[in-house]
Motif scaffolding. Sequence first.
Motif, mmCIF file in Angstrom:
data_model
loop_
_atom_site.group_PDB
_atom_site.id
_atom_site.type_symbol
_atom_site.label_atom_id
_atom_site.label_comp_id
_atom_site.label_asym_id
_atom_site.label_seq_id
_atom_site.Cartn_x
_atom_site.Cartn_y
_atom_site.Cartn_z
ATOM 1 N N UNK A 130 11.915 -5.509 -17.849
ATOM 2 C CA UNK A 130 10.455 -5.495 -17.866
ATOM 3 C C UNK A 130 9.866 -6.678 -17.129
ATOM 4 N N UNK A 131 10.432 -7.868 -17.339
ATOM 5 C CA UNK A 131 9.942 -9.059 -16.655
ATOM 6 C C UNK A 131 10.116 -8.945 -15.143
ATOM 7 N N UNK A 132 11.249 -8.372 -14.736
ATOM 8 C CA UNK A 132 11.499 -8.208 -13.302
ATOM 9 C C UNK A 132 10.498 -7.241 -12.684
ATOM 10 N N UNK A 133 10.209 -6.154 -13.384
ATOM 11 C CA UNK A 133 9.239 -5.183 -12.874
ATOM 12 C C UNK A 133 7.851 -5.802 -12.712
ATOM 13 N N UNK A 134 7.444 -6.590 -13.700
ATOM 14 C CA UNK A 134 6.123 -7.232 -13.633
ATOM 15 C C UNK A 134 6.045 -8.165 -12.434
ATOM 16 N N UNK A 135 7.088 -8.966 -12.245
ATOM 17 C CA UNK A 135 7.096 -9.909 -11.124
ATOM 18 C C UNK A 135 7.071 -9.171 -9.790
ATOM 19 N N UNK A 136 7.856 -8.098 -9.671
ATOM 20 C CA UNK A 136 7.892 -7.341 -8.427
ATOM 21 C C UNK A 136 6.568 -6.638 -8.160
ATOM 22 N N UNK A 137 5.937 -6.131 -9.225
ATOM 23 C CA UNK A 137 4.666 -5.420 -9.065
ATOM 24 C C UNK A 137 3.590 -6.317 -8.475
ATOM 25 N N UNK A 138 3.730 -7.622 -8.661
ATOM 26 C CA UNK A 138 2.753 -8.570 -8.137
ATOM 27 C C UNK A 138 3.111 -9.087 -6.743
ATOM 28 N N UNK A 139 4.238 -8.631 -6.192
ATOM 29 C CA UNK A 139 4.710 -9.170 -4.918
ATOM 30 C C UNK A 139 4.105 -8.438 -3.729
ATOM 31 N N UNK A 140 4.120 -9.116 -2.577
ATOM 32 C CA UNK A 140 3.639 -8.502 -1.339
ATOM 33 C C UNK A 140 4.537 -7.348 -0.917
ATOM 34 N N UNK A 141 5.858 -7.474 -1.191
ATOM 35 C CA UNK A 141 6.792 -6.404 -0.834
ATOM 36 C C UNK A 141 6.364 -5.087 -1.476
ATOM 37 N N UNK A 142 6.117 -5.139 -2.783
ATOM 38 C CA UNK A 142 5.759 -3.924 -3.509
ATOM 39 C C UNK A 142 4.380 -3.421 -3.110
ATOM 40 N N UNK A 143 3.448 -4.334 -2.935
ATOM 41 C CA UNK A 143 2.094 -3.942 -2.535
ATOM 42 C C UNK A 143 2.126 -3.152 -1.227
ATOM 43 N N UNK A 144 2.839 -3.680 -0.238
ATOM 44 C CA UNK A 144 2.915 -3.004 1.047
ATOM 45 C C UNK A 144 3.640 -1.676 0.969
ATOM 46 N N UNK A 145 4.722 -1.640 0.170
ATOM 47 C CA UNK A 145 5.501 -0.411 0.062
ATOM 48 C C UNK A 145 4.716 0.700 -0.621
ATOM 49 N N UNK A 146 3.999 0.372 -1.683
ATOM 50 C CA UNK A 146 3.209 1.382 -2.397
ATOM 51 C C UNK A 146 2.087 1.920 -1.519
ATOM 52 N N UNK A 147 1.396 1.033 -0.827
ATOM 53 C CA UNK A 147 0.310 1.471 0.044
ATOM 54 C C UNK A 147 0.827 2.376 1.164
ATOM 55 N N UNK A 148 1.995 2.023 1.723
ATOM 56 C CA UNK A 148 2.569 2.839 2.794
ATOM 57 C C UNK A 148 2.980 4.206 2.281
ATOM 58 N N UNK A 149 3.579 4.240 1.082
ATOM 59 C CA UNK A 149 4.009 5.512 0.498
ATOM 60 C C UNK A 149 2.818 6.410 0.198
ATOM 61 N N UNK A 150 1.772 5.839 -0.390
ATOM 62 C CA UNK A 150 0.581 6.629 -0.717
ATOM 63 C C UNK A 150 -0.104 7.151 0.548
ATOM 64 N N UNK A 180 1.373 7.943 3.348
ATOM 65 C CA UNK A 180 2.157 9.066 3.868
ATOM 66 C C UNK A 180 1.993 10.313 3.016
ATOM 67 N N UNK A 181 1.668 10.131 1.721
ATOM 68 C CA UNK A 181 1.589 11.267 0.801
ATOM 69 C C UNK A 181 0.227 11.926 0.798
ATOM 70 N N UNK A 182 -0.793 11.330 1.455
ATOM 71 C CA UNK A 182 -2.133 11.896 1.447
ATOM 72 C C UNK A 182 -2.158 13.243 2.163
ATOM 73 N N UNK A 183 -2.670 14.290 1.529
ATOM 74 C CA UNK A 183 -2.750 15.600 2.188
ATOM 75 C C UNK A 183 -3.790 15.580 3.298
ATOM 76 N N UNK A 184 -3.577 16.397 4.302
ATOM 77 C CA UNK A 184 -4.505 16.509 5.411
ATOM 78 C C UNK A 184 -5.461 17.673 5.154
#
Length: 264
Positions: free
Chosen positions: A234-254, A256-260
């Motif tokens: 749980x602690x690792x997930x919280x720390x990662x969720x606040x990182x730039x790595x995760x922020x960029x990855x989630x935004x990129x995934x979302x 790509x997933x947006x319907x046209x």
Amino acid sequence: MIATSDPRVRLDIAEGLATLTLTRGRAGNALDDQSGRELRAAALACATAEDVRAVLLCAQGPNFCFGGDLSHIAAQTDRGAAVRDMTFDFHAAVDLLAGMRKPLVCAVRGAATGAGLSLAAISDYVICSDTAFFAYAYCGVGLSADGGLTWSLPRVIGLRAFQSLYLTGRRVGAEEGQRLGLVSEIVEDGALDARTVTFARQLADGPTLAYGAIKRLAASAFSQGLAAHLDAEGEALVALARSDDTDGAIKALLARAQPTFKGR
């Protein structure tokens, strides 16, 4: 790095990938006290450099590593002191490489015996040539082990398989090494260098912080109960969720997933 006229280790860093090369190929990359010092310095650089996102461990010559330099040990008046000097820095290097929060890829060609097997066993991903082989080797000269091998290898291949290797001293080829779980991937000898660089580069371009967290969690899984491990996850997930790595990855995934929407 430590500058010497006859270096045992070379470290190259480019675009997030650190390549750590054993350079004593004519001697089978056998390790002595100088090897340990240079490996420790390189491992420290890999572990602490913020621009390093993955590490590739490889070797010059036809063999990955024969283990400790027996001729060096035999030439010493006090063999115990010689072994202590050889293992001091080598153990510090192993601790740094195994504990760093970055993936470690190991490329094995030819023999990985003794301390060479130790280096393979602490790696996160081992790619070997189809002619590579592994052996415990220590008992053949009346020694036990170094480089954490009695800690890492039973965890990687299981206790019974580990017992078989050290009691018989037999060689394990690439295919058996893969069946045991020591080897991650086998390639033809001529393709080894290109494949390991490609894969290590893929990891360097990946989610390094997540890889590091998973590596640390897996290492502690055998030493704590489920409740404590759940807390650590749980602690690792919280720390990662606040990182730039995760922020960029989630935004990129979302994105790509947006319907046209094409309208009517």
